[in-house]
Design a protein around this motif. Structure first.
Motif, short mmCIF file in Angstrom:
data_model
loop_
_atom_site.label_atom_id
_atom_site.label_comp_id
_atom_site.label_asym_id
_atom_site.label_seq_id
_atom_site.Cartn_x
_atom_site.Cartn_y
_atom_site.Cartn_z
N VAL B 230 -17.02 40.90 5.50
CA VAL B 230 -16.39 39.78 4.77
C VAL B 230 -17.43 39.13 3.87
O VAL B 230 -17.16 38.81 2.70
CB VAL B 230 -15.79 38.75 5.76
N ARG B 231 -18.65 38.97 4.39
CA ARG B 231 -19.70 38.35 3.58
C ARG B 231 -19.99 39.21 2.35
O ARG B 231 -20.21 38.70 1.26
CB ARG B 231 -20.95 38.16 4.44
N THR B 232 -20.03 40.54 2.54
CA THR B 232 -20.25 41.42 1.39
C THR B 232 -19.17 41.22 0.33
O THR B 232 -19.46 41.09 -0.87
CB THR B 232 -20.25 42.90 1.85
N MET B 233 -17.92 41.18 0.76
CA MET B 233 -16.83 41.03 -0.20
C MET B 233 -16.88 39.66 -0.89
O MET B 233 -16.58 39.54 -2.07
CB MET B 233 -15.47 41.24 0.49
N ARG B 234 -17.29 38.64 -0.16
CA ARG B 234 -17.43 37.32 -0.81
C ARG B 234 -18.55 37.37 -1.84
O ARG B 234 -18.44 36.75 -2.90
CB ARG B 234 -17.68 36.25 0.25
N GLY B 235 -19.60 38.12 -1.54
CA GLY B 235 -20.68 38.27 -2.51
C GLY B 235 -20.20 38.96 -3.78
O GLY B 235 -20.57 38.59 -4.89
N VAL B 236 -19.35 39.97 -3.59
CA VAL B 236 -18.78 40.68 -4.74
C VAL B 236 -18.00 39.70 -5.62
O VAL B 236 -18.16 39.64 -6.84
CB VAL B 236 -17.85 41.82 -4.24
N LEU B 237 -17.15 38.90 -4.98
CA LEU B 237 -16.32 37.96 -5.73
C LEU B 237 -17.17 36.89 -6.42
O LEU B 237 -16.93 36.53 -7.57
CB LEU B 237 -15.29 37.31 -4.81
N THR B 238 -18.18 36.41 -5.69
CA THR B 238 -19.05 35.39 -6.28
C THR B 238 -19.75 35.94 -7.52
O THR B 238 -19.87 35.25 -8.54
CB THR B 238 -20.09 34.93 -5.23
N THR B 239 -20.18 37.20 -7.44
CA THR B 239 -20.84 37.82 -8.59
C THR B 239 -19.89 37.89 -9.78
O THR B 239 -20.25 37.55 -10.92
CB THR B 239 -21.31 39.24 -8.24
N LEU B 240 -18.66 38.33 -9.54
CA LEU B 240 -17.69 38.45 -10.63
C LEU B 240 -17.35 37.08 -11.21
O LEU B 240 -17.24 36.92 -12.43
CB LEU B 240 -16.41 39.14 -10.13
N ALA B 241 -17.24 36.06 -10.35
CA ALA B 241 -16.90 34.72 -10.83
C ALA B 241 -18.06 34.11 -11.63
O ALA B 241 -17.86 33.47 -12.65
CB ALA B 241 -16.54 33.83 -9.65
#
Lengths: 251, 251
Positions: B230-241
């Motif tokens: 979940v933390r990895t996926m949040r990192g992905v989203l944070t990067t895109l945002a």
């Protein structure tokens, strides 16, 4: 390759030998497969090319399996049409994936709809971490911890033997669940996300890029998303990417 | 030979190769035995004598089994100290004896006190009727009726593998998997993604918003991602945002 997924249970698994070194072991693996009724053999970059004159004699009559063997340049191509990919390993890996023993793997193949591939690594070293990253589950044969050197064809026969046992079981009740999307659809999703993350610097520093990509692969392989779910996620990404382009065009 | 019978259950079985032809197969059988913790190998009249220079390389490190191998002139001598003798055969015989499959044989060895011997015949022809006559039970591996040519070392590994499973009966299932993240962590991920998708128009038209959100929830709930994933996926989203914000600040 035909990527249509069969709707019945218990599709026979595909055996994928990844960078096999000895033709003799390829022949013995083919023989082991046919002993238990399997015929779909795939080879990824066999060290000594293909066909290999040492394979035939070792197959001891399982020539039909060798003749039908398909050769691929990469693991990704070899499993592109497979809905489920399992990696066999002896040693523990730094990757967090579900681990099955041969009995558990056989039950999974029996129960989960679609085409299953089982990856076996080269004789000397086994599968590389990147090969394992493509798989949804790891299959480990519980073996003498003091003597873990298992011959390739021996590993193959233990798994196909366990699979053959499930063929005599009554079929479980049919679930309406769709099978996971073929691996190539998942690869398309991952490629789309990576292409968005790259310019955003997600993969820097360069020294950690390989590990970061591997982690991303593992996280996205885990779900076993079906065709519709992969399409949903691609829609999500397309929406996010389109908004960026809109932002840019406004700037 | 010590003919005292141990009073505990699960005495490891003795593997008896009857008139084996190839040294290589003797070595591979030894390797298969040690893979699953067996060390007692007996040879009856090996065709090419003993020791055999082809056995060592094929054993791939299981030399200890070869060094301890005992050689006999006859099957009767080889099993003289054994309490239970099992004969492996592929074809049906004209002899009426109990027939076990490998699972049944493993359970029998696990349960019946005393020393068990498993006889394997020569590569080409298998056990002779007189050898089978010495045995109390017959073990048959259920195999493809169209392709019954099973390699000697392969037959050995299937039986010792099944035996090894009875040794692990008390062991827990193999899984090092982390549990799925708490639901609130998953909800946090979904909320983050929804907040990014909303301004991009993903949820329009309004009439389909509820169904679209439900689909997204289903797709993201399916993986059972653990805390780290979940933390990895949040990192992905944070990067895109973050990239979007960078784009906007440049505009």
């Amino acid at each position: 390759m035909n990527s249509r997924t069969d709707s019945s249970l218990s599709m026979p698994p595909v055996i994928v030998l990844v960078r096999p070194q000895l033709g003799e072991n390829i022949g013995k693996a083919a023989r082991a497969m046919l002993n238990f009724g399997l015929t779909q053999l795939r080879l990824v970059a066999p060290r000594d090319g293909w066909p290999n004159p040492a394979a035939g004699p070792a197959a001891a009559g399982a020539d039909m399996v060798l003749e039908r063997a398909a050769v691929f340049n990469s693991v990704a191509e070899a499993v592109a049409d497979c809905n489920h990919v399992h990696a066999t390993t002896v040693r523990k890996r730094g990757i967090s994936k579900p681990v099955l023993d041969p009995v558990g793997a056989a039950m999974r193949i029996h129960q989960d709809k679609g085409r299953h591939a089982i990856l076996f690594g080269p004789e000397r070293s086994g599968l590389e971490t990147d090969d394992v990253a493509l798989a949804r589950t790891i299959i480990t044969i519980p073996i003498n911890p003091q003597f873990g050197s298992l011959n390739l064809a021996q590993a193959v026969i233990l798994l196909v033997y366990e699979w053959s046992k499930t063929q005599h079981l009554a079929q479980p009740t049919l679930t309406q669940e769709l099978p996971p999307a073929p691996q190539e659809e998942l690869d398309g999703l991952i490629a789309q996300l990576e292409a968005m993350l790259e310019p955003a610097g997600y993969f820097s520093p360069y020294s950690r890029e390989v590990a970061t990509r591997r982690t991303l692969h593992t996280v996205l392989t885990r779900p076993g998303w079906n065709h519709l779910e992969v399409r949903t996620m691609r829609g999500v990404l397309t929406t996010l990417a389109r908004q960026r382009r809109n932002d840019e065009s406004r700037s």
